[in-house]
Design an enzyme around this catalytic site. Sequence first.
Site, PDB file in Angstrom:
ATOM      1  N   GLU A 289      31.485  -7.098  -0.716  1.00 19.57           N
ATOM      2  CA  GLU A 289      30.938  -7.609   0.542  1.00 19.57           C
ATOM      3  C   GLU A 289      31.267  -6.691   1.709  1.00 19.57           C
ATOM      4  OE1 GLU A 289      30.328 -12.057   0.866  1.00 19.57           O
ATOM      5  OE2 GLU A 289      31.918 -11.745   2.327  1.00 19.57           O
ATOM      6  N   HIS A 318      38.658  -5.745 -26.086  1.00 15.80           N
ATOM      7  CA  HIS A 318      37.807  -6.178 -27.198  1.00 15.80           C
ATOM      8  C   HIS A 318      36.430  -6.620 -26.717  1.00 15.80           C
ATOM      9  CE1 HIS A 318      41.279  -5.978 -29.927  1.00 15.80           C
ATOM     10  NE2 HIS A 318      41.955  -6.357 -28.858  1.00 15.80           N
ATOM     11  N   LYS A 432      21.915 -17.193   3.361  1.00 18.00           N
ATOM     12  CA  LYS A 432      22.243 -18.466   3.999  1.00 18.00           C
ATOM     13  C   LYS A 432      21.067 -18.989   4.810  1.00 18.00           C
ATOM     14  CE  LYS A 432      27.263 -17.878   4.602  1.00 18.00           C
ATOM     15  NZ  LYS A 432      28.342 -17.816   5.615  1.00 18.00           N
TER      16      LYS A 432
END
Length: 475
Positions: A289, A318, A432
């Site tokens: 961000e 793994h 937003k």
Amino acid sequence: MMKLDFSNMMESRIGERGISIGAIEYMEHRIKEIDRKLKGDRSEGRLQFMELPYKNVDEIISLANEEATKYENFVLIGIGGSSWGSIALHTALSHPYYNLLPASRRNGRPRFFVIDNCDPDETAGLFDIIDMKKTLVNVVSKSGTTPEPMANFVKCYEMMKRSVGKAYAEHFIITTDEGDGDGVLRRVAEREGIRCLEIPKRVGGRFSVFSPAGLFPAAVSGIDIKEVLNGARHMDEACKKPDIWHNPAYMFAVLEYLAIDKGYNISVLMPYSRKLRHFGNWYMQLWAESLGKEHDRDNNTVNAGSTPLKAIGAADQHSLLQLFNEGPFDKVITFIRVESYENDVSLPAVFRGWNELEYFGGHTLGELMKTEQFATELALTNHRRPNKTIVIPAINAFTVGALMYFFELVTTVMGELLNVNAFDQPGVEEGKRLTYALMGRRGFERERNAIRAKMFEEENKEEKEKSKSLIICFC
């Protein structure tokens, strides 16, 4: 002692894919300029996050201790910078099965829960297992308008009033932006008589872990937040030298910056401790961000940044190590090596004569974990993959506070190197605004109309392209 070992980033270890001493020396003048700028910005109050470790936290501790004895459950409502710091502190510094311990083993502290999404199954599931009458809810939002935590807040508000009646306000603590009462959460707190904690105005959410946003939930769980801040202050002192060769934060940032220039645009953080798994999530938000920006400070289109990725040793050996070793040359791996674990588990000498099992005898899981980290580091270096290691003596309040401050400072320096504003998030704000519009919030009619117009335009295009469906239905 903490240390940064970047030997495996260098040409001397991994050949031409590594970074040269000359390239680092070339950056020395730039770093000294950045050092002067940051010190000037700090003295003029533009880097408030750097002052948070020096704040008095006695009132936070007193409130947390008082509330912790009253409730069976503590629920943090937040998202992003309003929750990741708290989650990282709690996971790193509390028992790994904290909520399953009896209250006596938690020193009477409440169970710790987080609602950090608007996933209805998760929120409903939490309501299934907690009694609202025995619950303290901490609503954390700097703006007070972020849709996800505000939606969960209004639902908790309704349920709490229904459960406890007139005493509902006692079950809430709001943490929001300091100011003159213009924020919606502050207005709610004043109207409802809910206690309020403040995040300094010039501290963004992802840099707020050393504010009440991160410290109050940690203190409720019994974490020594003074020692967390002590670690941050020590790291601040360790990173004040303008000399790149003696400043770990400056060196780390320069290495990442030079790596981007060589095509390494993925920054992997790989701690060898499950306790630091959510520290990795906190780091990813901070890095992404802050640095992922379309425009630089001169308004040039740069599409800056590198992609942060979290891996956990030894488990992700793994799942991801195959890609790290043999995939594209586009990743820098940063290990966090823990010298001494809080607990260790000795391994018995059993299955004598079974070569695959008997060699564990006389060793410990902690020893195995450290060996796995070194083996992975060695494998990457053999494959000419750049990697560096942060070594910490142990995971405790001091070292976690120091690590968090370190990465906040590294991110700030990277913003200067990339010439982007590390403290805004226009790409997040756009999402937003579109959410507000689609959900029918007043004041966003223009955006809603624009969305509808675009959807109508696309429907017309689809009419013209009926021969090619762009949606495939399955199952």
